[in-house]
Design a protein around this motif. Structure first.
Motif, PDB file in Angstrom:
ATOM      1  N   VAL A  27       5.219  73.840   9.102  1.00  0.00           N
ATOM      2  CA  VAL A  27       5.615  72.831  10.076  1.00  0.00           C
ATOM      3  C   VAL A  27       4.489  71.813  10.188  1.00  0.00           C
ATOM      4  CG1 VAL A  27       6.330  72.360  12.434  1.00  0.00           C
ATOM      5  CG2 VAL A  27       6.970  74.529  11.360  1.00  0.00           C
ATOM      6  N   LEU A  28       4.795  70.571   9.856  1.00  0.00           N
ATOM      7  CA  LEU A  28       3.817  69.496   9.943  1.00  0.00           C
ATOM      8  C   LEU A  28       3.947  68.802  11.288  1.00  0.00           C
ATOM      9  CD1 LEU A  28       3.853  70.129   6.921  1.00  0.00           C
ATOM     10  CD2 LEU A  28       3.695  67.665   6.468  1.00  0.00           C
ATOM     11  N   LEU A  29       2.830  68.666  12.003  1.00  0.00           N
ATOM     12  CA  LEU A  29       2.840  68.006  13.299  1.00  0.00           C
ATOM     13  C   LEU A  29       1.560  67.202  13.486  1.00  0.00           C
ATOM     14  CD1 LEU A  29       0.776  69.944  15.045  1.00  0.00           C
ATOM     15  CD2 LEU A  29       2.793  71.377  15.237  1.00  0.00           C
ATOM     16  N   PRO A  30       1.564  66.216  14.388  1.00  0.00           N
ATOM     17  CA  PRO A  30       0.374  65.373  14.568  1.00  0.00           C
ATOM     18  C   PRO A  30      -0.817  66.144  15.131  1.00  0.00           C
ATOM     19  CG  PRO A  30       2.328  64.315  15.471  1.00  0.00           C
ATOM     20  CD  PRO A  30       2.691  65.744  15.186  1.00  0.00           C
ATOM     21  N   ARG A  31      -0.599  66.873  16.233  1.00  0.00           N
ATOM     22  CA  ARG A  31      -1.688  67.634  16.849  1.00  0.00           C
ATOM     23  C   ARG A  31      -1.126  68.739  17.723  1.00  0.00           C
ATOM     24  NH1 ARG A  31      -3.267  65.409  22.122  1.00  0.00           N
ATOM     25  NH2 ARG A  31      -1.759  63.805  22.703  1.00  0.00           N
ATOM     26  N   ILE A  32      -1.656  69.917  17.559  1.00  0.00           N
ATOM     27  CA  ILE A  32      -1.163  71.085  18.287  1.00  0.00           C
ATOM     28  C   ILE A  32      -1.562  71.052  19.747  1.00  0.00           C
ATOM     29  CG2 ILE A  32      -3.184  72.534  17.838  1.00  0.00           C
ATOM     30  CD1 ILE A  32       0.519  73.646  17.800  1.00  0.00           C
ATOM     31  N   THR A  33      -2.578  70.241  20.097  1.00  0.00           N
ATOM     32  CA  THR A  33      -3.037  70.183  21.486  1.00  0.00           C
ATOM     33  C   THR A  33      -2.029  69.496  22.400  1.00  0.00           C
ATOM     34  OG1 THR A  33      -4.288  68.181  20.910  1.00  0.00           O
ATOM     35  CG2 THR A  33      -5.497  70.263  20.940  1.00  0.00           C
ATOM     36  N   ASN A  34      -1.085  68.768  21.817  1.00  0.00           N
ATOM     37  CA  ASN A  34      -0.009  68.180  22.614  1.00  0.00           C
ATOM     38  C   ASN A  34       0.951  69.300  23.017  1.00  0.00           C
ATOM     39  OD1 ASN A  34       2.496  66.999  23.419  1.00  0.00           O
ATOM     40  ND2 ASN A  34       1.941  65.112  22.364  1.00  0.00           N
ATOM     41  N   VAL A  71       1.231  76.374  10.604  1.00  0.00           N
ATOM     42  CA  VAL A  71       1.133  75.088  11.300  1.00  0.00           C
ATOM     43  C   VAL A  71       0.143  74.187  10.581  1.00  0.00           C
ATOM     44  CG1 VAL A  71       0.586  73.952  13.478  1.00  0.00           C
ATOM     45  CG2 VAL A  71       1.674  76.209  13.481  1.00  0.00           C
ATOM     46  N   CYS A  72       0.553  72.955  10.319  1.00  0.00           N
ATOM     47  CA  CYS A  72      -0.283  71.993   9.590  1.00  0.00           C
ATOM     48  C   CYS A  72      -0.433  70.724  10.432  1.00  0.00           C
ATOM     49  CB  CYS A  72       0.349  71.640   8.248  1.00  0.00           C
ATOM     50  SG  CYS A  72       0.731  73.073   7.210  1.00  0.00           S
TER      51      CYS A  72
END
Length: 337
Positions: free
Chosen positions: A64-71, A94-95
């Motif tokens: 799963v590509l996402l901008p930032r996990i902290t969101n 997670v990427c």
């Protein structure tokens, strides 16, 4: 108990060749691979589930590509996806791309090198022409992202409509000078929200200009700086629609330490209905996304693509959103469905 040497002896091959097959490495002919798999099955060296993965070249892993996990939005999305995938026997990695075009393409190599079976993209920063070739290596599904012409399955809500309703609400509260705030690059999703923002202004006879679109703010700290900027450089702004509850929280926090009042002097609408939106004073009016529904449907669609690949244009699955009205735009708090 059988050993790797036993497998090599029974297959009539070297220990190194057996190791290559076990670790799914290249440079082993299909004929040798089948001999090794047969020996492994006969000796019971590898569990049946692992043997099946080797035969089918499946990793039973999706990325799963996402901008930032902290969101928090993406954190909740990943949690739901992992639970859905786990029930089907799949793992999730997670990427984080951090909106980097290079990182996005680097992670897509996981599909090309057969390290994952499929990829879910929750954001998109490269042009589709650069991503399309990777479909030859496995399925790609877009979640929370939108593109015209449906090149692959897309699971999302109507971000244009959500933005329109958020801005319309601000106008109904008496706002006449509005700003649209978004973080990162201006991708397809942001463009949809911008179109909704502009259409709402047009339909209500209000002016629209590029000065009203502010790019960059992504978190609470950015929101604090944004409030300072608005107060100093754009004091006429009386309503802000942001793409993040975090940014909205930063605006409200900084306003509390100034002579501006929320919502009397500045009304604020966030996005995602994070827990943070309830903890602020005043609490944040926001757009709520159906996170679990989006996650479950995305994983379901990807797994179907793995079983029955469809090279034809994808199908779009659109879910409803909710405008949650709270104190950052109106003193009396209620929910509008």
């Amino acid at each position: 108990m059988a050993t790797i040497e036993d497998v090599a002896k029974l297959a009539g091959l070297s220990r190194t060749t057996v190791s290559r097959v076990i670790n799914d490495q290249p440079y082993v002919t299909d004929e040798k691979k089948q001999r090794i798999l047969h020996a492994m099955d006969e000796l019971g060296y590898v569990p049946n589930s692992s043997a099946r993965r080797l035969r089918s070249q499946r990793t039973e892993t999706i990325a799963v590509l996402l901008p930032r996990i902290t969101n928090p939005f993406f954190g909740n999305l990943i949690e739901s996806m992992e639970q859905k995938a786990s029930k089907a026997g799949y793992q999730v990695i997670v990427c984080q791309t951090h909106d980097s075009k290079k990182k996005e393409l680097d992670y897509l190599q996981l599909l090309k090198t057969k390290q994952v079976d499929g990829i879910i993209m929750t954001s998109l920063v490269n042009d589709w022409e650069l991503i399309h070739p990777y479909l030859e290596n496995g399925p790609i599904v877009l979640c929370n992202e939108y593109m015209e012409n449906n090149p692959v399955p897309m699971i999302h809500m109507d971000h244009r409509r959500a933005a329109y309703e958020a801005v319309q609400h601000l106008i109904e509260q008496g706002c006449k000078h509005l700003a649209f705030v978004h973080g990162g690059q201006e991708g397809h999703l942001t463009l949809e929200r911008k179109r909704g923002f502009e259409q709402a202004l047009l339909d209500h006879g209000l002016s629209s200009s590029e000065d009203q679109v502010i790019q960059g703010p992504m978190d609470v700290g950015d929101g604090r700086h944004l409030f300072t900027y608005i107060k100093k450089e754009m004091p006429h702004i009386d309503g802000v629609f942001t793409g993040s509850d975090e940014v909205a929280a930063g605006i409200i926090y900084e306003a509390a330490h100034s002579d501006w009042k929320i919502p009397e002097d500045l009304s604020v609408v966030g996005f995602d209905n994070q827990m943070l939106s309830l903890l602020m004073v005043p609490s944040i009016t926001t757009i709520e996304q159906p996170v679990k529904k989006l996650a479950d449907k995305t994983v379901e669609v990807l797994l179907k693509q793995l079983l029955h690949p469809d090279p034809v244009r994808g199908k779009s699955h659109v879910f409803d959103h909710k405008l949650v009205v709270r104190g950052s735009t109106r003193k009396e708090e209620l929910i509008i469905h």
